[in-house]
Scaffold this motif. Sequence first.
Motif, PDB file in Angstrom:
ATOM      1  N   CYS A 192       0.844  -1.206   0.000  1.00 12.69           N
ATOM      2  CA  CYS A 192       0.000   0.000   0.000  1.00 12.69           C
ATOM      3  C   CYS A 192       0.879   1.257   0.000  1.00 12.69           C
ATOM      4  CB  CYS A 192      -0.940   0.017   1.205  1.00 12.69           C
ATOM      5  SG  CYS A 192      -1.929   1.540   1.217  1.00 12.69           S
TER       6      CYS A 192
ATOM      7  N   CYS B 244      -7.161   6.396   1.292  1.00 10.56           N
ATOM      8  CA  CYS B 244      -7.012   5.391   0.222  1.00 10.56           C
ATOM      9  C   CYS B 244      -7.300   6.043  -1.122  1.00 10.56           C
ATOM     10  CB  CYS B 244      -7.964   4.221   0.458  1.00 10.56           C
ATOM     11  SG  CYS B 244      -8.055   3.124  -0.974  1.00 10.56           S
ATOM     12  N   MET B 245      -6.373   5.890  -2.050  1.00 11.73           N
ATOM     13  CA  MET B 245      -6.534   6.490  -3.380  1.00 11.73           C
ATOM     14  C   MET B 245      -7.116   5.492  -4.374  1.00 11.73           C
ATOM     15  SD  MET B 245      -2.448   6.493  -4.094  1.00 11.73           S
ATOM     16  CE  MET B 245      -2.438   6.790  -5.836  1.00 11.73           C
ATOM     17  N   GLU B 246      -7.534   4.342  -3.874  1.00 10.16           N
ATOM     18  CA  GLU B 246      -8.167   3.296  -4.701  1.00 10.16           C
ATOM     19  C   GLU B 246      -7.277   2.880  -5.866  1.00 10.16           C
ATOM     20  OE1 GLU B 246     -12.139   4.737  -5.617  1.00 10.16           O
ATOM     21  OE2 GLU B 246     -12.463   5.271  -3.518  1.00 10.16           O
ATOM     22  N   CYS B 247      -5.968   2.781  -5.581  1.00 12.33           N
ATOM     23  CA  CYS B 247      -5.018   2.469  -6.653  1.00 12.33           C
ATOM     24  C   CYS B 247      -5.073   1.007  -7.072  1.00 12.33           C
ATOM     25  CB  CYS B 247      -3.592   2.833  -6.223  1.00 12.33           C
ATOM     26  SG  CYS B 247      -2.940   1.761  -4.926  1.00 12.33           S
ATOM     27  N   GLY B 248      -5.597   0.136  -6.212  1.00 12.43           N
ATOM     28  CA  GLY B 248      -5.738  -1.271  -6.568  1.00 12.43           C
ATOM     29  C   GLY B 248      -4.488  -2.109  -6.349  1.00 12.43           C
TER      30      GLY B 248
ATOM     31  N   CYS C  28      -3.260  -3.242  -3.586  1.00 13.75           N
ATOM     32  CA  CYS C  28      -3.521  -4.299  -2.602  1.00 13.75           C
ATOM     33  C   CYS C  28      -4.236  -5.486  -3.269  1.00 13.75           C
ATOM     34  CB  CYS C  28      -4.327  -3.752  -1.425  1.00 13.75           C
ATOM     35  SG  CYS C  28      -5.803  -2.830  -1.893  1.00 13.75           S
TER      36      CYS C  28
HETATM   37  S1  SF4 Z   1      -6.314   0.701  -2.980  1.00 13.40           S
HETATM   38 FE1  SF4 Z   1      -5.289  -0.572  -1.481  1.00 13.40          FE
HETATM   39  S2  SF4 Z   1      -3.106  -0.257  -1.891  1.00 13.40           S
HETATM   40 FE2  SF4 Z   1      -4.186   1.430  -2.889  1.00 13.40          FE
HETATM   41  S3  SF4 Z   1      -4.202   3.092  -1.384  1.00 13.40           S
HETATM   42 FE3  SF4 Z   1      -6.090   1.924  -1.108  1.00 13.40          FE
HETATM   43  S4  SF4 Z   1      -5.647   0.451   0.487  1.00 13.40           S
HETATM   44 FE4  SF4 Z   1      -3.679   1.204  -0.274  1.00 13.40          FE
END
Ligand code: SF4
Length: 440
Positions: free
Chosen positions: A377, A406-410, A412
């Motif tokens: 992350c 969380c930037m929802e980058c995916g 994880c």
């Molecule tokens: S999507 Fe997952 S990896 Fe990305 S910022 Fe959010 S929690 Fe962290």
Amino acid sequence: MSFFGFKGGVHPKENKTQTKDEKTVVMKTPSMVYIPLVQQNPGIPVKPIVKVGDKVLKGQKIGDSDAFMTTPVHSSVSGTVKKIEDRAYPIMGAIVSTICIENDGEDTWAELTKLDDWEKASKEELLAIIREKGIVGIGGATFPTHVKLNPPKDAKIDTLLLNGAECEPYLNSDNRLMLDDPQSIIEGIKIIKKILGITNAIVGIEENKPRAIENMQKAAAGTGIEIAPLKVKYPQGGEKQLIKSVLNRVVPSGKLPSAVGAVVQNTGTAAAIYQAVVNGIPLIERVVTVSGKAVKKPKNVRVAVGTLFSEILNFCEVDRENIYKLILGGPMMGMAQYSEETPVIKGTSGLLALTKEETNAYETRNCISCGKCIGVCPMGLLPLNFVQMVIKGKFQELGPANILDCMECGSCAFVCPANRPLVESIKLGKLKLRELMVKK
Ligand code: SF4
Ligand code: SF4
């Protein structure tokens, strides 16, 4: 230039070769365009200022609002307003009010107010033009640019960072713009610097785009604008990651880049600012990468905003039977689409027609507590815990756990060996937390 890097991140297969050498082609405007009356995301609508039967010109303003954080929308063709109706929008499966315009094929432009001597204009005048021309961040977030370029008065901005990382797999729309029209980007950067009243500007580009780096270095020669080659790591193009990589500054939790003296803009947005200010052209078209194994002729296509995906898929000869997933944007942060009858919006950077073998079509299994999601992350969050809180309905605990960072980058979900739908759970958790915050 030093490269400081950021913690976490992943290395998905790049899949950029399919379109990186494809020069941008201009797609003929379709017989109908569908312009949604939202500029950012569902929930912030603007009102139509035309009615059914009206003749409109290309570039004419057709929707606007007095509300904060809104920008107007413009017609991308000349023609006649045929309908204003609720239609599918490409984000979160929403249905939004949409102006449907029949193209007369004449390409007749509205009068464009050009500003050759923009150096003499004030910051307020430039920001007003940027708003009036409907400029938003075209990297995907579609945040209103006139708001972003007007940070709080107490923020001491010293650096403009341009995001040319384009770290999402498959996508080449920014890459092609840096290859095909670097001068518009450089001129846009000069305008932004004038608005912010600063001299430092750095363009970050991932090292997997050596020709774009070279091209931008040539275009920037003698301007004082620096070009920073960046290591290839996803999500290098995230605002906070870019700031850390290039400036070694950490944006605190819950704060904006202005808190550490930086403003970040996408390279494509800089070019749109130049077109708006100097040539008077509103944001009515953009470059979209069309790729994936179901596409017979992958391309980078310049299309009118409001063009249906189905028209673009036909133009690129997409084999519909082979599509397993149709994605708006890149595979990491993009959104799966349930319909082709959905229009390109200002933030549409890519359209991917993926086959089954290209998608992660494995079954979801129980979490094995391996901790991989935590290790990658880039925001230092605990995605595993978010999911547990969501499953148990403990939404109030998500705030102190910083889920809104969380930037929802995916990243994880990308490494999860159990194929857990982490981002979907996080999105739901954020939605529920925001509902609780509104009720308070
Ligand atoms: S999507 Fe997952 S990896 Fe990305 S910022 Fe959010 S929690 Fe962290
Ligand atoms: S990566 Fe997946 S399996 Fe591993 S701890 Fe995170 S959610 Fe569980």
